[in-house]
Design an enzyme around this catalytic site. Sequence first.
Site, PDB file in Angstrom:
ATOM      1  CE  LYS A  22       9.959   0.902 112.561  1.00 60.06           C
ATOM      2  NZ  LYS A  22      10.074   0.588 113.994  1.00 60.06           N
ATOM      3  CG  ASN A  23      13.495  -0.965 113.955  1.00 59.09           C
ATOM      4  OD1 ASN A  23      12.796   0.024 114.195  1.00 59.09           O
ATOM      5  ND2 ASN A  23      12.989  -2.192 113.860  1.00 59.09           N
ATOM      6  NE  ARG A  92       9.617  -1.050 123.704  1.00 57.50           N
ATOM      7  CZ  ARG A  92       9.850  -1.392 124.940  1.00 57.50           C
ATOM      8  NH1 ARG A  92       8.899  -1.388 125.822  1.00 57.50           N
ATOM      9  NH2 ARG A  92      11.047  -1.771 125.320  1.00 57.50           N
ATOM     10  CB  CYS A 116       3.156  -1.285 122.352  1.00 54.18           C
ATOM     11  SG  CYS A 116       3.970  -2.446 121.311  1.00 54.18           S
ATOM     12  NE  ARG A 121       8.022  -3.719 122.351  1.00 52.83           N
ATOM     13  CZ  ARG A 121       8.048  -3.063 121.205  1.00 52.83           C
ATOM     14  NH1 ARG A 121       6.936  -2.765 120.586  1.00 52.83           N
ATOM     15  NH2 ARG A 121       9.191  -2.695 120.667  1.00 52.83           N
ATOM     16  CG  ASP A 303      10.338  -6.235 113.312  1.00 48.82           C
ATOM     17  OD1 ASP A 303       9.539  -6.447 114.238  1.00 48.82           O
ATOM     18  OD2 ASP A 303      11.326  -5.484 113.427  1.00 48.82           O
ATOM     19  NE  ARG A 395       4.747   2.875 114.843  1.00 50.09           N
ATOM     20  CZ  ARG A 395       4.903   1.686 115.403  1.00 50.09           C
ATOM     21  NH1 ARG A 395       3.879   0.865 115.542  1.00 50.09           N
ATOM     22  NH2 ARG A 395       6.072   1.280 115.834  1.00 50.09           N
TER      23      ARG A 395
HETATM   24  N1  EPU Z   1      12.171  -7.521 126.667  1.00 46.06           N
HETATM   25  C1  EPU Z   1      12.081  -7.666 128.029  1.00 46.06           C
HETATM   26  N2  EPU Z   1      12.646  -6.701 128.814  1.00 46.06           N
HETATM   27  C2  EPU Z   1      13.291  -5.628 128.298  1.00 46.06           C
HETATM   28  C3  EPU Z   1      13.381  -5.478 126.897  1.00 46.06           C
HETATM   29  C4  EPU Z   1      12.810  -6.459 126.104  1.00 46.06           C
HETATM   30  O1  EPU Z   1      11.506  -8.619 128.531  1.00 46.06           O
HETATM   31  O2  EPU Z   1      13.779  -4.799 129.073  1.00 46.06           O
HETATM   32  C5  EPU Z   1      11.541  -8.528 125.797  1.00 46.06           C
HETATM   33  C6  EPU Z   1      10.396  -7.907 124.976  1.00 46.06           C
HETATM   34  O3  EPU Z   1       9.212  -7.878 125.709  1.00 46.06           O
HETATM   35  C7  EPU Z   1      10.324  -8.825 123.786  1.00 46.06           C
HETATM   36  C8  EPU Z   1      11.787  -9.237 123.570  1.00 46.06           C
HETATM   37  O4  EPU Z   1      12.457  -8.952 124.803  1.00 46.06           O
HETATM   38  O5  EPU Z   1       9.576  -9.959 124.120  1.00 46.06           O
HETATM   39  C9  EPU Z   1      12.453  -8.515 122.423  1.00 46.06           C
HETATM   40  O6  EPU Z   1      12.520  -7.143 122.661  1.00 46.06           O
HETATM   41  P1  EPU Z   1      13.732  -6.224 122.186  1.00 46.06           P
HETATM   42  O7  EPU Z   1      14.136  -5.380 123.341  1.00 46.06           O
HETATM   43  O8  EPU Z   1      14.792  -7.044 121.506  1.00 46.06           O
HETATM   44  O9  EPU Z   1      13.002  -5.328 121.111  1.00 46.06           O
HETATM   45  P2  EPU Z   1      12.982  -3.759 121.026  1.00 46.06           P
HETATM   46  O10 EPU Z   1      14.353  -3.225 121.154  1.00 46.06           O
HETATM   47  O11 EPU Z   1      11.918  -3.217 121.882  1.00 46.06           O
HETATM   48  C10 EPU Z   1      13.419  -3.766 118.435  1.00 46.06           C
HETATM   49  C11 EPU Z   1      12.713  -3.205 117.234  1.00 46.06           C
HETATM   50  C12 EPU Z   1      11.428  -3.964 116.999  1.00 46.06           C
HETATM   51  C13 EPU Z   1      11.781  -5.430 116.784  1.00 46.06           C
HETATM   52  C14 EPU Z   1      12.553  -5.971 117.987  1.00 46.06           C
HETATM   53  C15 EPU Z   1      13.023  -7.407 117.828  1.00 46.06           C
HETATM   54  C16 EPU Z   1      13.378  -0.883 117.275  1.00 46.06           C
HETATM   55  C17 EPU Z   1      12.960   0.527 117.403  1.00 46.06           C
HETATM   56  N3  EPU Z   1      12.417  -1.788 117.452  1.00 46.06           N
HETATM   57  O12 EPU Z   1      12.512  -3.565 119.523  1.00 46.06           O
HETATM   58  O13 EPU Z   1      10.848  -3.431 115.809  1.00 46.06           O
HETATM   59  O14 EPU Z   1      10.607  -6.184 116.600  1.00 46.06           O
HETATM   60  O15 EPU Z   1      13.714  -5.143 118.220  1.00 46.06           O
HETATM   61  O16 EPU Z   1      13.828  -7.529 116.717  1.00 46.06           O
HETATM   62  O17 EPU Z   1      14.527  -1.178 116.974  1.00 46.06           O
HETATM   63  C18 EPU Z   1       9.110  -2.904 114.330  1.00 46.06           C
HETATM   64  O18 EPU Z   1       9.936  -2.282 113.644  1.00 46.06           O
HETATM   65  O19 EPU Z   1       7.949  -3.167 113.908  1.00 46.06           O
HETATM   66  C19 EPU Z   1       9.481  -3.349 115.669  1.00 46.06           C
HETATM   67  C20 EPU Z   1       8.595  -3.686 116.584  1.00 46.06           C
END
Ligand code: EPU
Length: 414
Positions: A22-23, A92, A116, A121, A303, A395
């Site tokens: 998915k990711n 998101r 979320c 986020r 995750d 999801r």
């Molecule tokens: N963060 C910030 N500012 C930003 C972006 C992120 O403070 O601009 C913080 C977030 O609040 C969080 C941390 O950084 O505390 C990690 O966030 P990250 O941006 O790395 O995560 P993401 O890109 O939003 C992806 C996966 C998530 C997974 C995380 C961490 C996708 C679509 N989602 O999210 O997957 O948990 O990386 O590995 O790739 C899931 O599949 O259940 C899921 C939530």
Amino acid sequence: MEKFIVKGEVQLCGNVRISGAKNATLPIMAATLLCSGISVIHDVPYLRDIQAMQDILILLGAKIRRQGHTMLIDTSNVSKVEIPEHLMREMRASVFLMGPLLGRFRKVRLSYPGGCAIGPRPINLHIKALEKIGAIVDESFGFIDAEAKELTGGEINFDFPSVGATENAMMAAALAKGTTIIRNAAREPEIADLQAILNKMGARINGAGTDTIRVDGVARLVPAEHTVMFDRIEAGTFLTAGVMTRGDIVVENVVPEYLFSITDKLQDIGAKIITGKDYIRIKAGELRGVDIKTLPYPGFPTDLQAPMLSLVTIAKGTSIITETIFENRFKHVDELTRMGAKIKVEGRTAIIRGVEKLTGAIVAAPDLRAGSALVLAALAAEGTSEIEQVYHIERGYENIDKKMQALGANIVKL
Ligand code: EPU
């Protein structure tokens, strides 16, 4: 609303093929917007989040056809650069569209994704990265408007290695003038998969998978064909299920190296593991408690924190699990407690005292990964469980009930 009915205490045995990730798929779908024409993506899983991304791409003007697990995305007629609020709320990951739309059309408008279920986020890192390569970003009245007369290479230093912000930066920088260096980049394998398709599209990117990524901008990109990498989290969930039900299973279509942090912990817990080139076989031994801290890759993935917490509820002794990535990722704890688990949460840490066995109960999936943790608990528990709000689980897990059934589980969807 659909629910799973699970009769527990069946050992899972057999082989399971892990789906495309998915990711990895979500940013790759977004990346197809960087060019005009038909891209072909293989091994795209059937998931609610993928459907939501598909809906957004169609709304922007793309045509999408699915043939089994292959998705054809025609971006020739994409002209819109605005993502409506209700779709931003749905998922998101729609924030991934910022980089590609800005890259190709030099303009994008989306509403603020907000919080979320798993915690706040923010997208400050995404915005900062895009500003570093020339975007002018205006945030007002809950909307984000980004524009760039010209995108120019720049130096991006992330305070934290955000997965999504790294991906957004790579996509926008691919069409910028000059060279962009991304430091303290996230190192997840899904980022290397994104680099692979972008380079097939004609981009010049190096270093994904390490903490420094170099993007030499090009003038235009062309459509490409790509097979999405396997889903690390689905693989980890099945491995954990094998151990939790004292079974013997083989996960296929994986790169074992990407799962080291998980197989390592499962071995500490007492599992026996045999690794092949593209498979992992796992068998349960005597289970004992462990300490786990979630971290960016190559650390233990957030995750899989919930499924692993579920597992240690029946491991001998005390386990301590610390969640460092998201603030609100212990929602499974209350539900597991209903099933007889002994867990105390203090801030970002859960202390789990292993019990002999869990007992079936009526529970509700609070979010995607917390939901999968409940499926695992129900599979191992004595008696019958009902898991409500299955839509959260769908999801991110393709046919989890059917895949578990094929391993012998007694699970049905009502
Ligand atoms: N963060 C910030 N500012 C930003 C972006 C992120 O403070 O601009 C913080 C977030 O609040 C969080 C941390 O950084 O505390 C990690 O966030 P990250 O941006 O790395 O995560 P993401 O890109 O939003 C992806 C996966 C998530 C997974 C995380 C961490 C996708 C679509 N989602 O999210 O997957 O948990 O990386 O590995 O790739 C899931 O599949 O259940 C899921 C939530």
